[in-house]
Design a protein around this motif. Structure first.
Motif, PDB file in Angstrom:
ATOM      1  N   SER A  78      33.515  40.345  42.378  1.00 17.58           N
ATOM      2  CA  SER A  78      34.572  41.103  42.696  1.00 17.58           C
ATOM      3  C   SER A  78      35.144  42.229  41.786  1.00 17.58           C
ATOM      4  O   SER A  78      35.272  43.309  41.861  1.00 17.58           O
ATOM      5  N   ARG A  79      35.832  41.366  40.497  1.00 17.83           N
ATOM      6  CA  ARG A  79      36.249  42.223  39.485  1.00 17.83           C
ATOM      7  C   ARG A  79      35.334  43.069  38.762  1.00 17.83           C
ATOM      8  O   ARG A  79      35.411  44.050  38.593  1.00 17.83           O
ATOM      9  N   LEU A  80      34.077  42.699  39.020  1.00 22.48           N
ATOM     10  CA  LEU A  80      32.978  43.546  38.184  1.00 22.48           C
ATOM     11  C   LEU A  80      32.369  44.502  39.067  1.00 22.48           C
ATOM     12  O   LEU A  80      31.981  45.667  38.618  1.00 22.48           O
ATOM     13  N   ALA A  81      32.497  44.545  40.347  1.00 20.01           N
ATOM     14  CA  ALA A  81      32.205  45.371  41.177  1.00 20.01           C
ATOM     15  C   ALA A  81      32.829  46.691  40.948  1.00 20.01           C
ATOM     16  O   ALA A  81      33.971  46.855  40.721  1.00 20.01           O
ATOM     17  N   GLY A  82      31.823  47.928  41.040  1.00 14.91           N
ATOM     18  CA  GLY A  82      32.612  49.014  40.750  1.00 14.91           C
ATOM     19  C   GLY A  82      32.463  49.439  39.104  1.00 14.91           C
ATOM     20  O   GLY A  82      32.829  50.623  39.017  1.00 14.91           O
TER      21      GLY A  82
END
Length: 151
Positions: A78-82
């Motif tokens: 989720s931290r890597l998403a985006g």
């Protein structure tokens, strides 16, 4: 259109913090840096001293105000998403990332050694300080190069 650049090291207490703070200090409206580490959660307590030393380097270079509040953010999907651009500080970090997340094909891998890794093993505080300074300048050079590539 904002572009998010995600810098990854191991503990998220030194290299990726410097890269994030330096890029954000340039205040390009469209570029936003974030950071995390592959072993940040496990090493958090042990890395407080490293983080404190990192803040000192940022202050010495006039960009302390651009450091994120806190350190030791664990790399997660989720931290890597985006993230539009992902930068691993070295091959060891890249290899550790592969076990945790799926890296985008465009991921860049630099060769900035951590304190304690081959090429940056110091047994005294002045020695560590010297290596921290050296890494700071490597990271600044890397960020400048990255900006010219993506601009």
């Amino acid at each position: 259109m904002e572009m998010i650049i995600h810098f990854i090291c191991r503990g998220n207490s030194f290299r990726s913090i410097i890269a994030e703070a330096y890029l954000n200090s340039l205040e390009f409206g469209y570029l936003k840096a974030v950071s995390s580490g592959t072993s940040a959660a496990a090493d958090r307590a042990r890395n407080l001293a490293a983080y404190t030393a990192t803040l000192e380097i940022l202050a010495k270079n006039g960009i302390r105000e651009f450091a994120k509040a806190g350190y030791g953010d664990q790399l997660t999907r989720s931290r890597l998403a985006g993230a539009d651009v992902v930068v691993c500080m070295n091959q060891r970090v890249h290899d550790e990332c592969q076990r945790l997340v799926t890296l985008p094909g465009s991921t860049r891998t630099w060769s900035v050694a951590d304190i304690g890794e081959p090429g940056r093993i110091a047994h005294t505080e002045p020695g560590k300080t010297l290596y921290r300074e050296e890494a700071y300048h490597e990271i600044v050079t890397g960020v400048s190069q990255l900006i010219s590539e993506i601009s």
